[in-house]
Design a protein around this motif. Structure first.
Motif, short mmCIF file in Angstrom:
data_model
loop_
_atom_site.label_atom_id
_atom_site.label_comp_id
_atom_site.label_asym_id
_atom_site.label_seq_id
_atom_site.Cartn_x
_atom_site.Cartn_y
_atom_site.Cartn_z
N ILE A 74 -23.88 -16.28 -45.57
CA ILE A 74 -22.88 -17.28 -45.94
C ILE A 74 -22.10 -16.82 -47.17
CG2 ILE A 74 -24.33 -18.63 -47.49
CD1 ILE A 74 -21.78 -20.02 -44.95
N LEU A 75 -22.69 -15.92 -47.95
CA LEU A 75 -22.02 -15.40 -49.14
C LEU A 75 -20.83 -14.51 -48.78
CD1 LEU A 75 -25.09 -14.54 -51.40
CD2 LEU A 75 -23.46 -16.41 -51.71
N LEU A 76 -20.76 -14.10 -47.53
CA LEU A 76 -19.60 -13.32 -47.11
C LEU A 76 -18.33 -14.16 -47.13
CD1 LEU A 76 -21.08 -11.26 -44.14
CD2 LEU A 76 -20.65 -10.50 -46.49
N TRP A 77 -18.48 -15.47 -47.11
CA TRP A 77 -17.33 -16.38 -47.18
C TRP A 77 -16.63 -16.27 -48.53
CZ3 TRP A 77 -17.89 -22.44 -46.68
CH2 TRP A 77 -16.62 -23.01 -46.69
N PRO A 78 -17.34 -16.52 -49.66
CA PRO A 78 -16.66 -16.33 -50.95
C PRO A 78 -16.22 -14.90 -51.18
CG PRO A 78 -19.01 -16.77 -51.28
CD PRO A 78 -18.70 -17.08 -49.84
N ALA A 79 -16.93 -13.93 -50.60
CA ALA A 79 -16.50 -12.54 -50.73
C ALA A 79 -15.14 -12.35 -50.07
CB ALA A 79 -17.53 -11.60 -50.12
N LEU A 80 -14.99 -12.91 -48.85
CA LEU A 80 -13.71 -12.84 -48.16
C LEU A 80 -12.60 -13.49 -48.98
CD1 LEU A 80 -11.87 -12.37 -45.68
CD2 LEU A 80 -12.73 -14.56 -44.77
N VAL A 81 -12.90 -14.64 -49.57
CA VAL A 81 -11.89 -15.34 -50.39
C VAL A 81 -11.48 -14.48 -51.58
CG1 VAL A 81 -11.47 -17.36 -51.85
CG2 VAL A 81 -12.64 -17.63 -49.65
N LEU A 82 -12.43 -13.80 -52.20
CA LEU A 82 -12.10 -12.93 -53.33
C LEU A 82 -11.20 -11.77 -52.88
CD1 LEU A 82 -15.50 -12.83 -55.22
CD2 LEU A 82 -13.36 -13.81 -56.05
N PHE A 83 -11.47 -11.21 -51.71
CA PHE A 83 -10.59 -10.16 -51.19
C PHE A 83 -9.19 -10.70 -50.91
CE2 PHE A 83 -14.66 -8.12 -49.50
CZ PHE A 83 -14.71 -7.19 -50.53
N LEU A 84 -9.12 -11.91 -50.36
CA LEU A 84 -7.82 -12.53 -50.11
C LEU A 84 -7.08 -12.79 -51.41
CD1 LEU A 84 -8.76 -15.14 -47.33
CD2 LEU A 84 -7.40 -13.05 -47.05
N MET A 85 -7.80 -13.18 -52.45
CA MET A 85 -7.16 -13.43 -53.75
C MET A 85 -6.67 -12.12 -54.37
SD MET A 85 -6.86 -16.54 -54.12
CE MET A 85 -6.04 -16.25 -55.69
N GLY A 86 -7.43 -11.06 -54.18
CA GLY A 86 -6.97 -9.77 -54.66
C GLY A 86 -5.66 -9.38 -54.01
N TYR A 87 -5.59 -9.59 -52.70
CA TYR A 87 -4.35 -9.30 -51.97
C TYR A 87 -3.22 -10.21 -52.45
CZ TYR A 87 -1.05 -8.89 -48.09
OH TYR A 87 0.08 -8.70 -47.33
N THR A 88 -3.54 -11.47 -52.70
CA THR A 88 -2.55 -12.44 -53.18
C THR A 88 -1.93 -11.98 -54.49
OG1 THR A 88 -3.57 -14.34 -52.08
CG2 THR A 88 -2.25 -14.79 -54.05
N TYR A 89 -2.77 -11.50 -55.40
CA TYR A 89 -2.25 -11.04 -56.69
C TYR A 89 -1.46 -9.75 -56.54
CZ TYR A 89 -4.10 -14.45 -59.94
OH TYR A 89 -4.31 -15.62 -60.65
N GLN A 90 -1.91 -8.86 -55.68
CA GLN A 90 -1.16 -7.62 -55.47
C GLN A 90 0.26 -7.91 -54.99
OE1 GLN A 90 -3.22 -4.95 -52.80
NE2 GLN A 90 -4.17 -3.86 -54.49
N LYS A 91 0.39 -8.86 -54.09
CA LYS A 91 1.68 -9.18 -53.49
C LYS A 91 2.40 -10.32 -54.21
CE LYS A 91 1.09 -6.15 -50.24
NZ LYS A 91 1.92 -4.92 -50.21
N ASN A 92 1.77 -10.88 -55.25
CA ASN A 92 2.34 -12.01 -56.01
C ASN A 92 2.75 -13.14 -55.06
OD1 ASN A 92 3.04 -13.28 -58.44
ND2 ASN A 92 5.18 -12.70 -58.23
N LYS A 93 1.84 -13.52 -54.17
CA LYS A 93 2.11 -14.56 -53.18
C LYS A 93 1.81 -15.93 -53.80
CE LYS A 93 0.71 -13.67 -48.94
NZ LYS A 93 1.96 -13.54 -48.21
N VAL A 94 2.78 -16.47 -54.52
CA VAL A 94 2.58 -17.71 -55.27
C VAL A 94 2.36 -18.91 -54.35
CG1 VAL A 94 3.82 -16.90 -57.30
CG2 VAL A 94 5.08 -18.07 -55.47
N HIS A 95 2.84 -18.84 -53.11
CA HIS A 95 2.67 -19.94 -52.16
C HIS A 95 1.51 -19.67 -51.21
CE1 HIS A 95 6.23 -22.29 -53.27
NE2 HIS A 95 6.87 -21.15 -53.41
N PHE A 96 0.49 -18.97 -51.68
CA PHE A 96 -0.63 -18.63 -50.80
C PHE A 96 -1.41 -19.87 -50.37
CE2 PHE A 96 -2.68 -18.97 -54.85
CZ PHE A 96 -4.02 -19.25 -54.62
N LEU A 97 -1.32 -20.95 -51.13
CA LEU A 97 -2.02 -22.18 -50.79
C LEU A 97 -1.07 -23.35 -50.54
CD1 LEU A 97 -5.19 -22.46 -53.08
CD2 LEU A 97 -5.11 -22.16 -50.62
#
Length: 436
Positions: free
Chosen positions: A238-261
């Motif tokens: 189940i910890l792979l869930w927050p791990a996936l979210v952290l990877f998604l957040m890393g991508y969000t910051y790389q691309k500066n996706k301010v409307h990610f949520l």
């Protein structure tokens, strides 16, 4: 030296230096491990299902060629220096782990029906070691290679990305490494980015630095998940869930996706609430228990900054249809009472990240224009999540613009009015570059 032209001799010297350090650490530790009476292996129970794919030895073998080529693909001296530091760091740290925690690969390689592949595997047995497993240098180097390859033209960037993924997978499918080696190799590669950033003081690449922390956190939680699964319970996955979210957040910051949520209405679609639940939950806890300025702070008459207000705090603020609310928070939904009763504007910014200069100017000019046109019962509220950084930053620019103040006076006014204001050094430097 001209940053855009690097002498071929310099490239060769640095490549030789890194190759020498790698070779010394790798071979000395391989020899040391071979002298031990017992060298353990670390295998997750499900790894026995890992298929052997002989053809993947081709991308596996290209690691050595890429190790040399990458020094000749750097475009600037700064990029070459950073590459060199990262390769040396990875080689030395991995070498220390090989020495202190020697491991060996334990699966028996099946014979391949392809003569060429068999020849390559025989060559690997001669030049490669069954020891020196965790962290995998193939994986760590692949991360470092990508820091150079990502600057290629789109076509070659995509080709190199696919090839590096194949190279990484080949460490498992050629029976050269176990999963522990791969994950720890990824952690080591990610650490090299954090310890030796490409441009330490460049505000415009700040998001990449922050993304690396998210990626590192993701890999650490992947490792934790695997260890919990192996030694405690299958629920560790189940910890792979927050791990996936952290990877998604890393991508969000790389691309500066301010409307990610959030959308422009200030709400978060239900499916994003599910996917990003660990991230939203953590931010909500921070907002609920750690924010200090729960009451909007008036910078000048009818202009306020604050954290995200709850229902009772908004009622005390007494917002109305002539109240304009600028929501800088990218992490949490807006208070429904604000959306329903005020003129709401969603202008999300990523927390402690880099800001787009054009967008910042647009926001500040829009707020300034609205401020000058406010009716008697009108007011403007600028808020982020905690109310320390983003709302403070925009507040500085707005009062500077409205009152025609020098930057130093605007900063002083904010610090005097808002005792919890957080104005990081990198933000102060960025403020000096904005002319409105």
């Amino acid at each position: 030296m001209d940053e855009t032209r690097i002498a071929i001799g310099t490239r060769i010297k640095l490549a030789v230096l890194c190759a020498t350090v790698f070779s010394v650490f790798y071979n000395v530790n391989a020899w040391y491990a071979s002298t031990l009476d017992y060298v353990p292996s670390f295998i997750f129970s499900f790894e026995k299902y890992m298929p052997f794919m002989a053809w993947t030895v081709v991308p596996y073998m290209t690691s050595g060629a890429l190790f040399v080529a990458v020094f000749f693909l750097c475009n600037t001296m700064q990029e070459l220096r950073t590459l060199t530091k990262r390769v040396l760091f990875v080689s030395v740290v991995a070498g220390l782990f090989f020495l202190i925690f020697p491991l060996k690969f334990s699966f028996i390689k099946p014979d391949s029906t392809n003569t060429l592949f068999n020849f390559i595997f025989q060559f690997i047995e001669i030049v490669d070691s069954p020891f020196n497993e965790a962290p995998s240098l193939h994986i760590a180097f692949a991360f470092v290679f990508w820091s150079v390859f990502r600057n290629f033209t789109p076509t070659w960037r995509h080709v190199s990305a696919v090839w590096l993924v194949l190279l990484g997978l080949s460490t498992l499918s050629t029976y050269q490494h176990h999963l522990l080696d791969v994950v720890t190799g990824a952690i080591l590669g990610q650490l090299s980015f954090i310890i030796f950033p490409a441009q330490r003081n460049n505000f415009q690449v700040r998001n990449f630095h922050l993304a690396n922390y998210y990626f590192l956190g993701g890999w650490l939680i992947v490792l934790l998940s695997l260890l919990v699964f192996e030694f405690y319970h299958a629920s560790g996955f189940i910890l792979l869930w927050p791990a996936l979210v952290l990877f998604l957040m890393g991508y969000t910051y790389q691309k500066n996706k301010v409307h990610f949520l959030k959308n422009n209405l200030g709400t978060i679609p239900w499916y994003k609430k599910i996917v990003y639940f660990p991230y939203i939950g953590v931010y909500w806890l921070f907002w609920k228990f750690l924010r200090k300025n729960k009451k909007p702070i008036m910078l000048i008459p009818n202009l306020y900054i604050s954290s995200r207000l709850d229902h009772s705090e908004f009622q005390n603020f007494k917002g109305n249809r002539n109240t304009l609310v600028y929501d800088l928070s990218a992490e949490l939904e807006e208070n429904k009472a604000i959306i329903q009763n005020c003129q709401y504007h969603a202008v999300p910014l990523l927390d402690i990240g880099a800001f787009d200069t054009i967008e910042i100017k647009r926001i500040v000019l829009e707020i300034t224009t609205h401020y000058k046109e406010l009716p008697k019962d009108g007011k403007i509220l600028i808020h982020c999540t905690m109310g320390f950084t983003r709302s403070t930053f925009i507040g500085i620019l707005v009062i500077k613009n409205i009152l025609s103040l020098p930057l130093e006076e605007a900063l002083l006014k904010i610090k005097t009015t808002h005792k919890d204001a957080v104005i990081h050094g990198y933000l102060q430097d960025f403020l000096k570059t904005i002319n409105i």
